[in-house]
Design a protein around this motif. Structure first.
Motif, PDB file in Angstrom:
ATOM      1  N   SER A   1       0.819  -1.222   0.000  1.00 55.98           N
ATOM      2  CA  SER A   1       0.000   0.000   0.000  1.00 55.98           C
ATOM      3  C   SER A   1       0.845   1.262   0.000  1.00 55.98           C
ATOM      4  O   SER A   1       0.387   2.315  -0.420  1.00 55.98           O
TER       5      SER A   1
ATOM      6  N   GLN B   1       1.906   3.018   2.584  1.00 53.30           N
ATOM      7  CA  GLN B   1       1.685   3.940   3.704  1.00 53.30           C
ATOM      8  C   GLN B   1       2.949   4.141   4.529  1.00 53.30           C
ATOM      9  O   GLN B   1       3.204   5.243   5.022  1.00 53.30           O
ATOM     10  N   CYS B   2       3.752   3.106   4.662  1.00 56.22           N
ATOM     11  CA  CYS B   2       4.993   3.211   5.439  1.00 56.22           C
ATOM     12  C   CYS B   2       5.962   4.191   4.789  1.00 56.22           C
ATOM     13  O   CYS B   2       6.572   5.027   5.470  1.00 56.22           O
TER      14      CYS B   2
ATOM     15  N   LEU C   1       5.198   6.649   2.713  1.00 49.00           N
ATOM     16  CA  LEU C   1       4.643   7.995   2.811  1.00 49.00           C
ATOM     17  C   LEU C   1       4.853   8.593   4.199  1.00 49.00           C
ATOM     18  O   LEU C   1       5.017   9.797   4.340  1.00 49.00           O
ATOM     19  N   THR C   2       4.894   7.742   5.209  1.00 47.90           N
ATOM     20  CA  THR C   2       5.054   8.191   6.589  1.00 47.90           C
ATOM     21  C   THR C   2       6.515   8.362   6.980  1.00 47.90           C
ATOM     22  O   THR C   2       6.865   9.302   7.701  1.00 47.90           O
TER      23      THR C   2
ATOM     24  N   ASP D   1       9.894   7.828   4.778  1.00 52.67           N
ATOM     25  CA  ASP D   1      10.670   7.393   3.608  1.00 52.67           C
ATOM     26  C   ASP D   1      12.160   7.252   3.872  1.00 52.67           C
ATOM     27  O   ASP D   1      12.892   6.742   3.026  1.00 52.67           O
TER      28      ASP D   1
ATOM     29  N   ARG E   1       7.776   8.271  13.811  1.00 48.66           N
ATOM     30  CA  ARG E   1       7.283   8.007  12.459  1.00 48.66           C
ATOM     31  C   ARG E   1       7.252   6.519  12.164  1.00 48.66           C
ATOM     32  O   ARG E   1       6.341   6.029  11.479  1.00 48.66           O
TER      33      ARG E   1
ATOM     34  N   GLU F   1       4.188   5.198  13.834  1.00 46.74           N
ATOM     35  CA  GLU F   1       3.013   5.598  13.066  1.00 46.74           C
ATOM     36  C   GLU F   1       2.861   4.735  11.816  1.00 46.74           C
ATOM     37  O   GLU F   1       1.753   4.304  11.473  1.00 46.74           O
ATOM     38  N   ALA F   2       3.968   4.480  11.132  1.00 51.99           N
ATOM     39  CA  ALA F   2       3.925   3.633   9.940  1.00 51.99           C
ATOM     40  C   ALA F   2       3.425   2.233  10.276  1.00 51.99           C
ATOM     41  O   ALA F   2       2.620   1.657   9.537  1.00 51.99           O
TER      42      ALA F   2
ATOM     43  N   LEU G   1      -0.299   2.388  10.756  1.00 50.37           N
ATOM     44  CA  LEU G   1      -1.027   2.634   9.515  1.00 50.37           C
ATOM     45  C   LEU G   1      -1.001   1.458   8.543  1.00 50.37           C
ATOM     46  O   LEU G   1      -1.820   1.403   7.627  1.00 50.37           O
ATOM     47  N   CYS G   2      -0.070   0.538   8.728  1.00 48.79           N
ATOM     48  CA  CYS G   2       0.086  -0.572   7.787  1.00 48.79           C
ATOM     49  C   CYS G   2      -1.177  -1.442   7.774  1.00 48.79           C
ATOM     50  O   CYS G   2      -1.507  -2.069   8.782  1.00 48.79           O
ATOM     51  N   PRO G   3      -1.886  -1.488   6.638  1.00 48.14           N
ATOM     52  CA  PRO G   3      -3.130  -2.257   6.589  1.00 48.14           C
ATOM     53  C   PRO G   3      -2.922  -3.767   6.694  1.00 48.14           C
ATOM     54  O   PRO G   3      -3.846  -4.484   7.078  1.00 48.14           O
TER      55      PRO G   3
END
Length: 65
Positions: free
Chosen positions: A13, A15-16, A18-19, A21, A48, A51-52, A55-57
């Motif tokens: 996805s 998200q990691c 984007l949160t 890099d 961060r 948070e990653a 957020l990881c689905p």
């Protein structure tokens, strides 16, 4: 802090990345997560990374103290 990833669970996805890099990247061929830094030192990077993971689905990121 120590970060582990499970590439078999990754759903690519992004998200990691984007949160955080500077900690995570994705393989070009399939988008699966790769780890650039498994033990970030500063508090901002650690926050961060956490948070990653949250957020990881796919739940492919584990953060240990």
């Amino acid at each position: 802090m120590h970060i582990e990833i499970d590439q078999d669970r990754c759903c690519a996805s992004g998200q990691c990345v984007l949160t955080a890099d500077d900690i995570f990247d994705q393989r070009d061929e399939d988008g699966v997560v790769t780890l650039l830094d498994d033990a970030p030192g500063d508090a901002d990077a650690q926050a961060r990374a956490e948070e990653a993971a949250a957020l990881c689905p796919a739940g492919a990121i584990t953060v240990r103290a």
